[in-house]
Motif scaffolding. Structure first.
Motif, PDB file in Angstrom:
ATOM      1  N   GLY A 133       8.173  29.245  -7.601  1.00 42.59           N
ATOM      2  CA  GLY A 133       7.508  29.863  -6.476  1.00 42.59           C
ATOM      3  C   GLY A 133       8.346  29.659  -5.223  1.00 42.59           C
ATOM      4  N   TYR A 134       8.171  30.563  -4.283  1.00 44.01           N
ATOM      5  CA  TYR A 134       8.972  30.515  -3.057  1.00 44.01           C
ATOM      6  C   TYR A 134       8.395  29.529  -2.034  1.00 44.01           C
ATOM      7  CZ  TYR A 134      11.577  32.222   1.010  1.00 44.01           C
ATOM      8  OH  TYR A 134      12.382  32.314   2.114  1.00 44.01           O
ATOM      9  N   ALA A 135       7.068  29.509  -1.878  1.00 46.85           N
ATOM     10  CA  ALA A 135       6.430  28.697  -0.838  1.00 46.85           C
ATOM     11  C   ALA A 135       6.243  27.262  -1.318  1.00 46.85           C
ATOM     12  CB  ALA A 135       5.099  29.321  -0.443  1.00 46.85           C
ATOM     13  N   VAL A 136       7.356  26.593  -1.549  1.00 48.47           N
ATOM     14  CA  VAL A 136       7.344  25.205  -2.007  1.00 48.47           C
ATOM     15  C   VAL A 136       7.606  24.305  -0.810  1.00 48.47           C
ATOM     16  CG1 VAL A 136       8.363  23.547  -3.593  1.00 48.47           C
ATOM     17  CG2 VAL A 136       8.223  25.947  -4.245  1.00 48.47           C
ATOM     18  N   ASP A 137       6.723  23.332  -0.574  1.00 49.97           N
ATOM     19  CA  ASP A 137       6.874  22.469   0.603  1.00 49.97           C
ATOM     20  C   ASP A 137       8.192  21.720   0.594  1.00 49.97           C
ATOM     21  OD1 ASP A 137       4.396  23.232   1.524  1.00 49.97           O
ATOM     22  OD2 ASP A 137       3.344  21.557   0.577  1.00 49.97           O
ATOM     23  N   ALA A 138       8.587  21.247  -0.577  1.00 52.31           N
ATOM     24  CA  ALA A 138       9.813  20.452  -0.687  1.00 52.31           C
ATOM     25  C   ALA A 138      10.615  20.944  -1.884  1.00 52.31           C
ATOM     26  CB  ALA A 138       9.477  18.969  -0.824  1.00 52.31           C
ATOM     27  N   PRO A 139      11.433  22.006  -1.712  1.00 49.41           N
ATOM     28  CA  PRO A 139      12.222  22.519  -2.838  1.00 49.41           C
ATOM     29  C   PRO A 139      13.092  21.459  -3.502  1.00 49.41           C
ATOM     30  CG  PRO A 139      12.255  24.088  -1.039  1.00 49.41           C
ATOM     31  CD  PRO A 139      11.588  22.850  -0.506  1.00 49.41           C
ATOM     32  N   ALA A 140      13.551  20.482  -2.729  1.00 54.28           N
ATOM     33  CA  ALA A 140      14.405  19.437  -3.300  1.00 54.28           C
ATOM     34  C   ALA A 140      13.684  18.663  -4.396  1.00 54.28           C
ATOM     35  CB  ALA A 140      14.881  18.484  -2.200  1.00 54.28           C
ATOM     36  N   LYS A 151      22.821  31.548  -2.976  1.00 53.92           N
ATOM     37  CA  LYS A 151      22.582  32.451  -1.848  1.00 53.92           C
ATOM     38  C   LYS A 151      23.453  32.082  -0.655  1.00 53.92           C
ATOM     39  CE  LYS A 151      18.614  34.510   0.580  1.00 53.92           C
ATOM     40  NZ  LYS A 151      17.126  34.476   0.695  1.00 53.92           N
ATOM     41  N   THR A 152      24.170  33.064  -0.139  1.00 52.18           N
ATOM     42  CA  THR A 152      25.132  32.801   0.940  1.00 52.18           C
ATOM     43  C   THR A 152      24.553  33.045   2.331  1.00 52.18           C
ATOM     44  OG1 THR A 152      26.008  35.040   0.611  1.00 52.18           O
ATOM     45  CG2 THR A 152      27.172  33.228  -0.487  1.00 52.18           C
ATOM     46  N   HIS A 153      23.519  33.875   2.433  1.00 52.76           N
ATOM     47  CA  HIS A 153      22.899  34.180   3.724  1.00 52.76           C
ATOM     48  C   HIS A 153      21.446  33.702   3.673  1.00 52.76           C
ATOM     49  CE1 HIS A 153      26.216  37.066   3.310  1.00 52.76           C
ATOM     50  NE2 HIS A 153      26.321  36.973   4.610  1.00 52.76           N
ATOM     51  N   LEU A 154      21.155  32.590   4.310  1.00 55.03           N
ATOM     52  CA  LEU A 154      19.818  32.022   4.278  1.00 55.03           C
ATOM     53  C   LEU A 154      18.936  32.694   5.334  1.00 55.03           C
ATOM     54  CD1 LEU A 154      20.679  28.246   3.849  1.00 55.03           C
ATOM     55  CD2 LEU A 154      20.171  29.939   2.072  1.00 55.03           C
ATOM     56  N   PHE A 155      17.682  32.960   4.965  1.00 52.37           N
ATOM     57  CA  PHE A 155      16.775  33.679   5.853  1.00 52.37           C
ATOM     58  C   PHE A 155      15.779  32.730   6.507  1.00 52.37           C
ATOM     59  CE2 PHE A 155      12.749  35.896   6.625  1.00 52.37           C
ATOM     60  CZ  PHE A 155      13.186  36.880   7.496  1.00 52.37           C
ATOM     61  N   GLY A 156      15.756  32.711   7.828  1.00 50.06           N
ATOM     62  CA  GLY A 156      14.699  32.044   8.578  1.00 50.06           C
ATOM     63  C   GLY A 156      14.766  30.526   8.549  1.00 50.06           C
ATOM     64  N   ASP A 157      13.813  29.924   9.248  1.00 49.54           N
ATOM     65  CA  ASP A 157      13.783  28.466   9.399  1.00 49.54           C
ATOM     66  C   ASP A 157      13.496  27.759   8.085  1.00 49.54           C
ATOM     67  OD1 ASP A 157      14.252  28.838  12.099  1.00 49.54           O
ATOM     68  OD2 ASP A 157      12.131  28.653  12.660  1.00 49.54           O
ATOM     69  N   PHE A 158      12.636  28.350   7.246  1.00 45.65           N
ATOM     70  CA  PHE A 158      12.268  27.696   5.992  1.00 45.65           C
ATOM     71  C   PHE A 158      13.491  27.475   5.110  1.00 45.65           C
ATOM     72  CE2 PHE A 158      11.150  28.253   1.466  1.00 45.65           C
ATOM     73  CZ  PHE A 158      10.364  27.136   1.277  1.00 45.65           C
ATOM     74  N   GLU A 159      14.251  28.529   4.880  1.00 45.97           N
ATOM     75  CA  GLU A 159      15.413  28.394   4.005  1.00 45.97           C
ATOM     76  C   GLU A 159      16.492  27.517   4.637  1.00 45.97           C
ATOM     77  OE1 GLU A 159      16.891  32.041   2.379  1.00 45.97           O
ATOM     78  OE2 GLU A 159      14.920  32.719   1.740  1.00 45.97           O
ATOM     79  N   SER A 160      16.710  27.694   5.932  1.00 44.29           N
ATOM     80  CA  SER A 160      17.750  26.905   6.600  1.00 44.29           C
ATOM     81  C   SER A 160      17.430  25.416   6.570  1.00 44.29           C
ATOM     82  CB  SER A 160      17.915  27.376   8.047  1.00 44.29           C
ATOM     83  OG  SER A 160      18.352  28.723   8.084  1.00 44.29           O
ATOM     84  N   ALA A 161      16.138  25.082   6.569  1.00 41.26           N
ATOM     85  CA  ALA A 161      15.738  23.674   6.562  1.00 41.26           C
ATOM     86  C   ALA A 161      15.884  23.034   5.190  1.00 41.26           C
ATOM     87  CB  ALA A 161      14.292  23.543   7.039  1.00 41.26           C
ATOM     88  N   HIS A 162      15.804  23.841   4.128  1.00 41.84           N
ATOM     89  CA  HIS A 162      15.718  23.261   2.785  1.00 41.84           C
ATOM     90  C   HIS A 162      16.933  23.501   1.896  1.00 41.84           C
ATOM     91  CE1 HIS A 162      11.600  21.867   3.151  1.00 41.84           C
ATOM     92  NE2 HIS A 162      11.254  23.035   3.670  1.00 41.84           N
ATOM     93  N   PHE A 163      17.775  24.470   2.238  1.00 43.41           N
ATOM     94  CA  PHE A 163      18.872  24.825   1.352  1.00 43.41           C
ATOM     95  C   PHE A 163      20.220  24.772   2.065  1.00 43.41           C
ATOM     96  CE2 PHE A 163      15.201  27.297  -0.265  1.00 43.41           C
ATOM     97  CZ  PHE A 163      15.108  26.733  -1.529  1.00 43.41           C
ATOM     98  N   ARG A 164      21.249  24.537   1.274  1.00 44.67           N
ATOM     99  CA  ARG A 164      22.618  24.673   1.742  1.00 44.67           C
ATOM    100  C   ARG A 164      23.114  26.067   1.346  1.00 44.67           C
ATOM    101  NH1 ARG A 164      26.947  20.147   0.061  1.00 44.67           N
ATOM    102  NH2 ARG A 164      25.383  18.930   1.226  1.00 44.67           N
ATOM    103  N   PRO A 165      23.776  26.789   2.242  1.00 46.84           N
ATOM    104  CA  PRO A 165      24.269  28.116   1.856  1.00 46.84           C
ATOM    105  C   PRO A 165      25.422  28.021   0.870  1.00 46.84           C
ATOM    106  CG  PRO A 165      25.029  27.558   4.053  1.00 46.84           C
ATOM    107  CD  PRO A 165      24.074  26.473   3.651  1.00 46.84           C
ATOM    108  N   ALA A 204      23.026  18.187  -2.788  1.00 47.23           N
ATOM    109  CA  ALA A 204      22.818  19.521  -2.223  1.00 47.23           C
ATOM    110  C   ALA A 204      21.781  20.301  -3.029  1.00 47.23           C
ATOM    111  CB  ALA A 204      24.130  20.290  -2.197  1.00 47.23           C
ATOM    112  N   VAL A 205      20.996  21.129  -2.326  1.00 49.79           N
ATOM    113  CA  VAL A 205      20.033  22.023  -2.960  1.00 49.79           C
ATOM    114  C   VAL A 205      20.350  23.445  -2.507  1.00 49.79           C
ATOM    115  CG1 VAL A 205      17.598  22.649  -3.200  1.00 49.79           C
ATOM    116  CG2 VAL A 205      18.253  20.250  -3.073  1.00 49.79           C
ATOM    117  N   TYR A 206      20.447  24.341  -3.458  1.00 50.23           N
ATOM    118  CA  TYR A 206      20.787  25.735  -3.191  1.00 50.23           C
ATOM    119  C   TYR A 206      19.659  26.642  -3.658  1.00 50.23           C
ATOM    120  CZ  TYR A 206      25.545  23.887  -2.806  1.00 50.23           C
ATOM    121  OH  TYR A 206      26.661  23.163  -2.440  1.00 50.23           O
ATOM    122  N   ASN A 207      19.533  27.776  -3.002  1.00 50.88           N
ATOM    123  CA  ASN A 207      18.669  28.862  -3.456  1.00 50.88           C
ATOM    124  C   ASN A 207      19.538  29.714  -4.383  1.00 50.88           C
ATOM    125  OD1 ASN A 207      17.184  31.237  -3.743  1.00 50.88           O
ATOM    126  ND2 ASN A 207      16.465  31.243  -1.634  1.00 50.88           N
TER     127      ASN A 207
END
Length: 265
Positions: free
Chosen positions: A50-57, A113-127, A93-96
């Protein structure tokens, strides 16, 4: 070469973190896709968890982790290739990421994923830093991008220049951006002369509401398959003959004058 039939699986947003539910649904969709003659099943961005995961890590796994092994078993059992999104862990590291599994269960490609979208992705993933990831499937050169990546013409053109015939794009597109699958994705397919298979999520999940509208767009600009706003499994063909004819009629890649564009990079 025969056309490659693609099944776009637009499942509901599902239960965040519950990979067992996601995998059971994928197994059922793979069976229906194979019965419909598809050689490839495309699922959405962050499909496993799922996408709306509080802590993808906390739910991320390696590219060869248990989720990947289960998808490989599903692919081999139904004799169908599968592309799906998941949170990938590599050390700290955690990637989308998106992974393509072959119809025999072999892992063919993994893209970050090389282009992260918005605050959620930028906070949880490395591009990721590899723009073009490809594999061979059904006689076609297949490439991978994820959601926001396809909104950058440079990312798609890089694939076109590298010889990608079919671009697979697991997606988690939210409202109100319906114009992306309706207008932008067909334009990307047309301007870069390749097929784009765009597999979205649908419905509400956490703070997000996903648009659906998954599509397969062809190099002639025609959308060959289109899902609605709800759960769906739609089929379309990537035809090498149409691809060759369209590239002959519309030789954008041949006629481009690359030296004029150096200032853009």
């Amino acid at each position: 070469m025969k056309p490659l039939r693609i099944a776009l699986y637009q499942g509901p947003a599902g239960v965040p973190r519950d990979t067992a539910v996601s995998l059971d649904a994928l197994d059922e969709a793979a069976g229906r896709a194979a019965a419909g003659g598809a050689g490839l099943l495309a699922a959405a961005e962050m499909y496993l968890t799922g996408y709306a995961v509080d802590a993808p890590a906390a739910v991320a796994e390696p590219a060869d982790g248990p989720g990947a092994r289960r998808v490989a078993a599903i692919a081999a059992r139904h004799g169908i290739a599968v592309v799906y999104g998941y949170p990938e862990r590599d050390g700290d590291a955690v990637y989308n990421s998106a992974q393509l599994i072959g119809p025999d269960g072999t892992r063919l490609a993994n893209y970050r994923k090389t282009h992260l979208f918005g605050d959620f992705e930028s906070a949880h993933f490395r591009p990721g830093d590899t723009p073009v990831v490809q594999a061979e499937l059904g006689g076609l050169t297949v490439g991978l991008l994820i959601c926001y990546d396809v909104e950058f013409p440079e990312a798609v053109r890089a694939h076109a220049l590298a010889g990608t015939d079919l671009l697979l794009v697991p997606t988690a597109l939210m409202r109100p951006y319906d114009f992306v699958p309706l207008t932008l994705v067909p334009a990307r397919a047309y301007e870069s002369q390749l097929y784009v298979a765009y597999a979205n999520r649908c419905g509400p999940e956490g703070e997000f509401d996903f648009t659906g509208l998954s599509c397969l767009s062809a190099p002639d600009g025609v959308t060959r398959a289109r899902a609605g706003a709800g759960p769906d499994l739609v089929f379309g063909d990537a035809d090498p003959a149409l691809l060759a004819a369209s590239r002959t009629e519309l030789p954008y890649l041949r006629d481009r004058r690359a030296p004029l564009y150096r200032s853009l990079v």
